[in-house]
Write a protein that holds these residues in place. Structure first.
Motif, short mmCIF file in Angstrom:
data_model
loop_
_atom_site.label_atom_id
_atom_site.label_comp_id
_atom_site.label_asym_id
_atom_site.label_seq_id
_atom_site.Cartn_x
_atom_site.Cartn_y
_atom_site.Cartn_z
N ARG A 64 -26.06 -7.91 36.72
CA ARG A 64 -25.53 -6.73 37.43
C ARG A 64 -25.32 -5.57 36.46
N ARG A 67 -28.59 -3.87 35.89
CA ARG A 67 -29.01 -3.03 37.02
C ARG A 67 -28.22 -1.72 37.03
N SER A 124 -29.65 4.27 51.01
CA SER A 124 -29.54 2.83 51.26
C SER A 124 -28.43 2.53 52.27
N ARG A 155 -30.32 -4.70 49.32
CA ARG A 155 -31.60 -4.93 48.65
C ARG A 155 -32.25 -3.61 48.24
N SER A 156 -32.17 -2.60 49.09
CA SER A 156 -32.82 -1.33 48.74
C SER A 156 -32.05 -0.57 47.67
N SER A 157 -30.73 -0.77 47.59
CA SER A 157 -29.97 -0.07 46.55
C SER A 157 -30.10 -0.76 45.21
N ARG A 158 -30.30 -2.08 45.23
CA ARG A 158 -30.51 -2.90 44.05
C ARG A 158 -29.28 -3.03 43.16
N ARG A 159 -28.19 -2.47 43.57
CA ARG A 159 -26.98 -2.53 42.77
C ARG A 159 -25.77 -2.39 43.69
N GLU A 219 -28.40 -7.77 47.32
CA GLU A 219 -28.37 -7.55 45.87
C GLU A 219 -28.77 -8.82 45.13
N TRP A 239 -30.90 -10.93 45.92
CA TRP A 239 -32.35 -11.11 45.96
C TRP A 239 -32.98 -10.67 44.64
N HIS A 240 -32.48 -9.57 44.07
CA HIS A 240 -33.06 -9.08 42.81
C HIS A 240 -32.78 -10.04 41.67
#
Length: 186
Positions: free
Chosen positions: A13, A16, A32, A97-101, A177, A179-180
């Motif tokens: 984290r 990211r 997001s 997922r789209s924000s990734r953080r 999140e 998922w990344h």
């Protein structure tokens, strides 16, 4: 980057957040959050329609006059609760997922924005008189169709559904999140 084996590298984290900061991105991705809230509401609406169609299919008719008012309320609340939970679990996942953080933060914001958008839609529906069309459909189906008939469950259900938006948005955001992390570890 954290080493978890001989050759595996896992993005944490902290990594990211540093990547987002280096790319000039803020702590919150507004797009997001908006995408997650809109996806959550759209999934909710689709699931309510599917649930309603299933109930009519099981019952065999749209005339629910033989059901007690309590039964109609219980089934309605159950369909709304399941649809809200699944819809905002999905919406939170999309946002996380789209924000990734910061999946938790994005998930909670998705629930809050979703609740605000739903309240605004309800306000517009009631102030423009569009709710009269809904009342006509309810009368046709021979179920409770006035505020007096629904007020015992209306406000408490609205509060519970708003809380469900936030809780399931949070769970979906964390899952999105995560998922990344799984991707980076593979």
């Amino acid at each position: 980057m954290k080493r978890t084996g001989k050759t595996q590298t896992v993005e944490t984290r902290r990594d990211r957040r540093a990547l987002a900061r280096d790319a000039g991105m803020g702590r919150i991705s507004v797009l997001s959050v908006l995408a997650g809230a809109l996806c959550g509401l759209a999934a909710f609406e689709a699931l309510v329609a599917i649930g309603g169609a299933a109930i009519v299919g099981i019952h065999g008719t749209t005339n629910f006059g033989s059901w007690s008012t309590t039964s109609v309320k219980i089934v309605t609340v159950a369909v709304l609760a399941v649809a809200m939970a699944l819809g905002f679990l999905f919406g939170g996942y999309v946002g996380g997922r789209s924000s990734r953080r910061r999946g938790a933060t994005h998930g909670v914001l998705i629930g809050i924005i979703g609740a605000i958008l739903a309240a605004l839609a309800t306000l517009v529906t009631t102030t423009t008189g569009a709710d009269q069309g809904l009342a006509a459909v309810a009368r046709h189906m021979q179920v409770a169709h006035t505020w007096q008939q629904w007020r015992s469950v209306g406000v408490p259900v609205a509060v519970v559904l708003a809380a469900a938006m936030v809780v399931f948005g949070l769970a979906g955001g964390l899952s999105g999140e995560h998922w990344h992390t799984k991707l980076a570890s593979r």
